[in-house]
Design an enzyme around this catalytic site. Structure first.
Site, PDB file in Angstrom:
ATOM      1  N   CYS A 165       5.797  -9.335  21.013  1.00 45.50           N
ATOM      2  CA  CYS A 165       6.252 -10.408  21.887  1.00 45.50           C
ATOM      3  C   CYS A 165       7.246  -9.877  22.914  1.00 45.50           C
ATOM      4  CB  CYS A 165       6.858 -11.552  21.093  1.00 45.50           C
ATOM      5  SG  CYS A 165       7.066 -13.047  22.077  1.00 45.50           S
ATOM      6  N   ALA A 196      -1.244 -14.554  20.236  1.00 49.39           N
ATOM      7  CA  ALA A 196      -2.389 -14.924  21.068  1.00 49.39           C
ATOM      8  C   ALA A 196      -3.380 -13.774  21.151  1.00 49.39           C
ATOM      9  CB  ALA A 196      -1.928 -15.326  22.466  1.00 49.39           C
ATOM     10  N   CYS A 244       1.778 -14.774  26.766  1.00 52.83           N
ATOM     11  CA  CYS A 244       3.215 -14.839  26.498  1.00 52.83           C
ATOM     12  C   CYS A 244       3.792 -16.090  27.148  1.00 52.83           C
ATOM     13  CB  CYS A 244       3.916 -13.601  27.046  1.00 52.83           C
ATOM     14  SG  CYS A 244       5.687 -13.562  26.681  1.00 52.83           S
ATOM     15  N   VAL A 254       0.850  -1.184   0.000  1.00 50.43           N
ATOM     16  CA  VAL A 254       0.000   0.000   0.000  1.00 50.43           C
ATOM     17  C   VAL A 254       0.888   1.237   0.000  1.00 50.43           C
ATOM     18  CG1 VAL A 254      -1.721   1.332   1.276  1.00 50.43           C
ATOM     19  CG2 VAL A 254      -1.897  -1.153   1.164  1.00 50.43           C
ATOM     20  N   ASP A 273      -0.602  -6.014  15.611  1.00 52.74           N
ATOM     21  CA  ASP A 273       0.496  -5.164  16.063  1.00 52.74           C
ATOM     22  C   ASP A 273       0.411  -3.720  15.583  1.00 52.74           C
ATOM     23  OD1 ASP A 273       1.411  -7.512  17.140  1.00 52.74           O
ATOM     24  OD2 ASP A 273       3.105  -7.761  15.755  1.00 52.74           O
TER      25      ASP A 273
END
Length: 443
Positions: free
Chosen positions: A194, A340, A372, A111, A329
């Site tokens: 993470c 998760a 985590c 994009v 994210d």
């Protein structure tokens, strides 16, 4: 050209302005585009593939498209084990073509510009694509270049990073080549994906050095920009006990700003003493890079002041454009950025979009669930699960703050299978799949 249903919904929103936040359409003129999709997904990572599978079942494959330039897709949580020599990087890879749901259009581009006021965007090949509903799942960008001496420093030995497919094997090589001195592990002064991974590799390095008889020659340091070891106290208390028992050194509020690979030196700024720096020599250095939103997102009208996609934290719907949604994210959700979390968000987002498509108010809320699996050795894990408020939100009827073999095998073997065959197929939402492995026993 927009569909008749699309035009009818636009008309309804114009007639009844109070319905605009419910109907889910931003009512301005659309761009002149030959390529139009009912649902357009930007990004082919965990969130993008998952939502394209869910949207295919909802509106039909021919009405869904995914924009993703990469040929390969990686299950990145496995890279902690790759960097420690416990898995091969090839086991984390699948071709993007094999993961795009059948019949869904794969637009192999990037994009270049978002234009949500006209319900369209432009790709790097100049093509304009319009949509009725947009799902932004761009992930985030790694910024090794914000550390002086990187990324060119990775051409030298002794340096690795588990955050990139290009550098994860260098971590394993640095572990194997370690002789004597400082082994340093870093955490940057930015949001990261993470957040447990920067210290997981430290615990694995400790285990590896013990196994190979090098531990007495290793001074292991975890230099983190954070004021805490881990953000959730229940799990942080357990991790501090491990740190003390294994003689690991933790330096809080230390941020890596420069690497001098020719001298094997790492320079850290002391965040609580502006302008003060400290230099450490290293025999091994694991770098967690600064991270941030993609530039194309930052320069759009879709973001908050920090450049993250600005969505409602409960419904995952954009705060300004009601036909735009986000996952993963790239968003400003105040929870840890993990796969998760994407799993939990996907089921809520599915419900939100369903309600919006029916001109109904979203009714399912995301509680910030994330997880985590904190790898603490080659056969133990502390499974941290928590919500927006930093409260444990655990699956199993045990104390998950304790190191357990069963949780390690879930992390190493069960979760990759659930990822490829559950999450990316759109069949996994939230923590429920963890219950499938309870029969393994809590050893």
């Amino acid at each position: 050209m927009a569909s008749p249903v699309f035009n009818a919904q636009r008309l309804l929103c114009r007639i009844c302005p109070g319905l605009r936040g419910v109907c889910g359409l931003h009512t301005t003129s659309s761009c002149a585009s030959k390529d139009h999709y009912k649902v357009l997904v930007v990004g082919g990572g965990s969130g993008g593939i998952t939502m394209s599978a869910r949207m295919k079942r909802k509106v039909g494959a021919r009405n869904v498209a995914v924009i993703e330039p990469s040929e390969n897709h990686y299950y990145q949580p496995l890279w902690t084990l790759v960097g420690a020599g416990a898995k091969a990087v090839s086991t984390s890879r699948r071709s993007t073509a094999s993961l795009i749901p059948s019949g869904v259009k794969w637009i192999k581009s990037q994009v270049q510009e978002f234009n949500p006021d006209k319900n369209c965007l432009r790709t790097d090949d100049g093509k304009e694509i319009s949509y009725e509903y947009l799902i932004v799942a761009l992930g985030l960008k790694l910024h090794y270049e914000k550390i002086k001496g990187l990324p060119e420093g990775f051409n030298y030995p002794k340096i690795g990073s588990n955050y990139s497919v290009e550098t994860v094997d260098k971590t394993w090589k640095a572990l194997q080549d370690f002789k004597e001195g400082n082994a340093i592990f870093t955490f940057p002064n930015t949001p990261v994906k993470c957040g447990g991974a920067p210290q997981k590799i430290m615990y694995l390095a400790d285990s590896y050095f013990r196994k190979t008889g090098k531990r007495s020659k290793a001074n292991i340091m975890y230099n983190t920009s954070l004021p805490v070891l881990f953000g959730i106290k229940k799990y942080a208390d357990s991790l501090w006990n491990i740190v003390k028992t294994r003689d690991l050194n933790v330096n809080l509020r230390h941020n890596l700003i420069e690497v001098r690979p020719d001298k094997q030196e790492a320079v850290f700024e002391k965040l609580d003493n502006p302008g003060e720096t400290v230099v450490f020599e290293y025999e091994m250095l694991h770098v967690t890079p600064p991270m941030g939103p993609h530039e194309v997102l930052k320069k759009s009208t879709l973001v908050d002041e920090a450049g993250w996609l600005d969505i409602d934290k409960d419904m995952l719907q954009h705060k300004k454009y009601p036909n735009v949604f986000g996952i993963g994210d790239c968003t400003n959700l105040p929870t840890a950025k993990t796969a998760a979390a994407v799993a939990a968000q996907s089921s809520v987002l599915d419900r939100t979009i369903s309600r919006v498509m029916k001109n109904e108010k979203p009714d399912k809320r995301y509680d910030g669930y994330t997880s985590c699996p904190l790898v603490t050795s080659y056969n133990t894990v502390i499974l941290a699960e928590f919500d927006y408020n930093g409260q444990p939100l655990e699956t199993f009827p045990i104390d998950q703050s304790k190191e357990r073999m069963s949780m390690f095998y879930m992390k190493a073997d069960v979760m990759p299978h659930l990822y490829w065959h559950g999450l990316l197929k759109g069949f996994w939402g939230g923590p429920a799949p963890y219950r499938k492995i309870m029969h393994l026993g809590m050893k």
